[in-house]
Design an enzyme around this catalytic site. Structure first.
Site, short mmCIF file in Angstrom:
data_model
loop_
_atom_site.label_atom_id
_atom_site.label_comp_id
_atom_site.label_asym_id
_atom_site.label_seq_id
_atom_site.Cartn_x
_atom_site.Cartn_y
_atom_site.Cartn_z
N GLU A 13 -9.47 5.98 7.33
CA GLU A 13 -7.92 6.23 7.09
C GLU A 13 -7.60 7.47 6.29
OE1 GLU A 13 -6.17 1.88 6.85
OE2 GLU A 13 -7.56 2.33 5.25
N ARG B 286 0.92 -1.39 0.02
CA ARG B 286 -0.02 -0.07 -0.06
C ARG B 286 0.84 1.38 -0.02
NH1 ARG B 286 -5.63 1.76 1.04
NH2 ARG B 286 -6.22 -0.58 0.78
#
Length: 786
Positions: A734, A331
């Site tokens: 997030e 990620r």
């Protein structure tokens, strides 16, 4: 049963929509009254025992002897267990089986200071902790050289997973041909989760070898499987339940496993209930945190600051085992682009194996570490060209019809970053405040102000495609009340509130008629972690599917009972309208029960259109992107290095918000949490012994109320999600953690002002007073030398 049509229509039309309303958190009234029970608050079963962990005194060494007999003789001690007492597999690794529950026996290796070696089980928690604290007396080990620094591990080629490489175009040729080139190194530290409720599990033996575990965890299904493996039983013998957590932030996704496994092993061995709750210091010493990253950057750019080529090496401190370091690095690599078109890139990711706690998921899951690096690049490029950093950022933004493909091959189809940033710059008076800051700095030799506006583009979905699925159960009782169970976990983020809103909306009833029950592996099986900001997207869709099935059955029954077309039946305001008549929802449900209509249903959802090749790091890993931007203004004391955020303006894209009150709370909380990561939260290990020095609030500084900006303005971007998400909303857990990048770069801007913006400040993160003062001194010296 019928109500007059006009009266019913007025009531239904007056009823506000449930979804999209700013409703309070479903447990808010319990939170403020101290009546929301967490795992440690549950009434203790008769015969409850308490566990504590004996920890390794060395960062690296070989166990020569483990003499636990003296501990067994201590007051209150019932048993002391070590690795040999685990009936199944001594491992709690989530992806790679390289993480022992307990360190082992003589001849086995100690991997980090604070690694659990044994567990003491006693009649009281105090007795267990007193016995466990004598670990240095009973663990005899031969020290080995410890590697604490990720760069040192990288030099030794010590990794927990194989290196990763993501390429597009010809970065080497683009760099060689670029008019300007930036070659530098940089770093950002890790971050402790500091959830208010620490790691805790309670294990209660059940009949016929079964085990019930109450666990503070974001991933009950994984806890079920790992506990079963440790006990040597099938998964159906283990049931894990979690009603709520006092915070998680990723720290309870995989790392709750060690605590759950030890409690369960002890309970199975002694056939008595066992509770293990880590003390805050032990939580710091045993569990991991956000990965710290080191970067090697080679950037080519033109006179306008447009990036022409980039070669980037990211080195994460993974700790002693793999945990989730692989997907975290994936990620990070997929978010190095943030909001920017990068035509030629070569990215390399290395998850370094060190003798520290095994680092893990943390809000953003590597995305912030990846995006922060490109923002550092934008800031440095602007400084070297003498340009406004916002102008450089805008010059590199993704386009809509062209310059719109990420380095990993996904087309950016929903780009709103241009309009969003323009709106924030206008509404927050960026240009005017830039001039005001310059005027202040010209007249202030000691205090310097800084200003920065940074963007956010964050991909939503698990990179691992099969994890993007969820299940739910919806029960409608004969009085018209509704109970929902789904695979997500509540950690204060408001997931249960949003899911309840979705179900209430689907059935056309008041939110107060819907209740969510504890997450339970005996109800919804094989769930994914509540992580990757997917909680509402996945579980909301699954619960909607279940509620819709019930609604369709009720509609068919109503059409059969009262006439008309089932497709024309309306559910709203607590009423059901059909064939010119309106009926209270609970009356229709009661009649449907008598007619033997099924009033419960399961629901399922799998995110469509995702694919990912983990070998080439190419595909479409994300369902959509969430966007945002923040403008922060700071002041820096150049004599002490102290900083203060004076104002923050946040504009964030949540699509069509399911609950604006909860979403704004998430955005502001993420800003402050990220602010702590980048300014005050510093992790320090002893360079030789490997002991973590910052393992308590006295030495590890999270933000407090006084660190919040005196002026904090938060707005939601007005626009629906183009993807078919739950009610066209977007994830909010997030993405906003990237908003406080603006605060860090505002501090960097203030430090740069010390040298008249002629010197690129060597400021690393976190920007503690010591780090800021070092950067100020370096800028002053460089400016004087120039």
């Amino acid at each position: 049963m019928n109500k007059p049509l006009d009266e019913a229509l007025l009531a239904a039309d007056a009823a506000p929509a449930v979804v999209g309303r700013p409703r309070p958190h479903e447990s808010a009234h319990l939170h403020v009254a101290g009546r929301a029970p967490y795992t440690d608050d549950l009434p203790e079963a008769a015969g409850m025992l308490h566990a504590a962990l004996g920890l390794s005194p060395l960062a690296h060494g070989v166990i020569e002897a483990l003499d636990l007999a003296p501990l067994r003789e201590l007051p209150g001690v019932v048993a002391v267990i070590s690795a040999r007492d685990i009936p199944g597999i001594n491992d709690c690794g989530s992806l790679v089986h390289d993480d022992p529950i307990l360190a082992g026996e003589a001849g086995d290796v100690l991997r980090h200071a604070g690694q659990p070696v044994f567990a003491v089980i006693a009649t009281t928690r105090d007795a267990a902790r007193r016995a466990a604290a004598r670990a240095r007396e009973v663990v005899r080990a031969r020290p080995l050289p410890a590697v604490i620094d990720a760069r040192e591990a990288h030099a030794r080629q010590q990794y927990v997973v194989p290196p990763m490489h993501l390429r597009r175009g010809d970065a080497s040729a683009a760099l060689a041909a670029a008019p300007h080139r930036l070659q530098t190194t940089w770093s950002v530290g890790g971050q402790e989760h500091f959830y208010l409720e620490g790691q805790v599990s309670v294990a209660l033996p059940q009949e016929d070898g079964g085990m019930l575990v109450w666990c503070s965890t974001q991933h009950p299904s994984e806890m079920q499987h790992l506990v079963a493996r440790a006990l040597g039983v099938a998964s159906h013998a283990v049931r894990v339940e979690c009603r709520r957590m006092g915070g998680g932030f990723g720290g309870k996704e995989s790392q709750s496993a060690l605590v759950a496994c030890i409690a369960a092993v002890a309970a199975a061995r002694l056939q008595r209930p066992v509770k293990l709750r880590l003390d805050r210091d032990d939580d710091f010493l045993v569990t991991g945190r956000r990965h710290g990253f080191a970067y090697d950057l080679d950037i080519g750019f033109d006179d306008e600051g447009r990036i022409l080529g980039a070669e980037v090496t990211m080195i994460s401190n993974a700790g002693h085992s793999a945990d989730l370091s692989g997907p975290v690095m994936t990620r990070a690599l997929c978010h190095f682009d943030n909001a920017y078109w990068l035509p030629h890139v070569a990215m390399h990711g290395y998850s370094a194996k060190t003798n520290t706690q095994s680092n893990t998921a943390f809000r953003g899951f590597g995305g912030p570490q990846g995006a922060l690096a490109i923002e550092f690049v934008m800031d440095s490029v602007a400084c070297r060209l003498g340009k406004d950093p916002l102008a450089v950022r805008r010059a590199n933004f993704y386009g809509s019809a062209e310059r719109n493909v990420t380095p990993y091959g996904q087309v950016v189809e929903d780009n709103v970053i241009h309009e969003l940033v323009d709106e924030l710059a206008r509404s927050a008076r960026y240009d005017e405040r830039r001039a005001e800051v310059a005027a202040f700095n010209a007249a202030s030799p000691v205090l310097k102000k800084g200003l920065a506006l940074t963007p956010v583009k964050f991909g939503i979905s698990f990179n691992v495609t099969h994890l993007n699925q969820a299940g739910a159960l919806v029960h409608v009782y004969t009085d018209g009340s509704v109970l929902v169970n789904h695979g997500g976990t509540e950690m204060g983020q408001g997931l249960n509130t949003k899911v309840a809103q979705v179900v209430a909306q689907e059935l056309g009833i008041a939110l107060e008629r819907v209740r969510c029950s504890a997450t339970d592996t005996a109800k919804v099986a094989n769930t994914s972690a509540t992580a990757a900001s997917t909680g509402s997207d996945l579980n909301g869709k699954a619960a909607q599917d279940a509620a819709r099935r019930i609604r369709e059955r009720l509609a068919a029954f109503a059409a059969d009972r009262f006439g008309g077309d089932a497709a024309a039946v309306r559910f709203e305001g607590g009423l059901v309208g059909t064939n010119g008549g309106w009926h209270p929802f609970e009356h229709l449900v009661a009649e449907a029960y008598l007619a033997r209509v099924q009033l419960w249903s399961e629901g399922f959802y799998a995110t469509p259109g995702l694919h990912w090749d983990k070998a080439t790091l190419q595909g479409r890993p994300f369902f959509y992107f969430a966007y945002g931007a923040a403008l922060s203004e700071v002041v820096v004391d150049t004599l002490t290095g102290e900083t203060r955020v004076l104002a923050a303006d946040l504009l964030h894209d949540v699509g069509r918000s399911l609950n604006p009150a909860i979403d704004i709370g998430q955005i502001e909380g993420a800003y402050v949490q990220g602010l702590g990561w980048l300014t005050s939260e510093e992790l320090v290990w002893h360079p030789k012994t490997g002991a973590l020095w910052t393992h308590a609030p006295s030495t590890y500084k999270i933000p407090t109320a006084t660190d919040c900006p005196p002026r904090l303005t938060t707005r939601l971007w007005d626009g629906a999600n183009r993807a078919d998400s739950i009610h066209r909303s977007k994830a909010v857990g997030e993405p906003p953690l990237l908003l406080p990048f603006s605060a860090f770069f505002a501090i960097r801007d203030a430090v740069s002002a010390v040298g008249g913006h002629r010197v690129d400040p060597p400021l690393t993160a976190p920007a503690t007073p010591e780090a800021v003062l070092r950067a100020v001194t370096a800028v002053q010296q460089a400016a004087a030398g120039a």
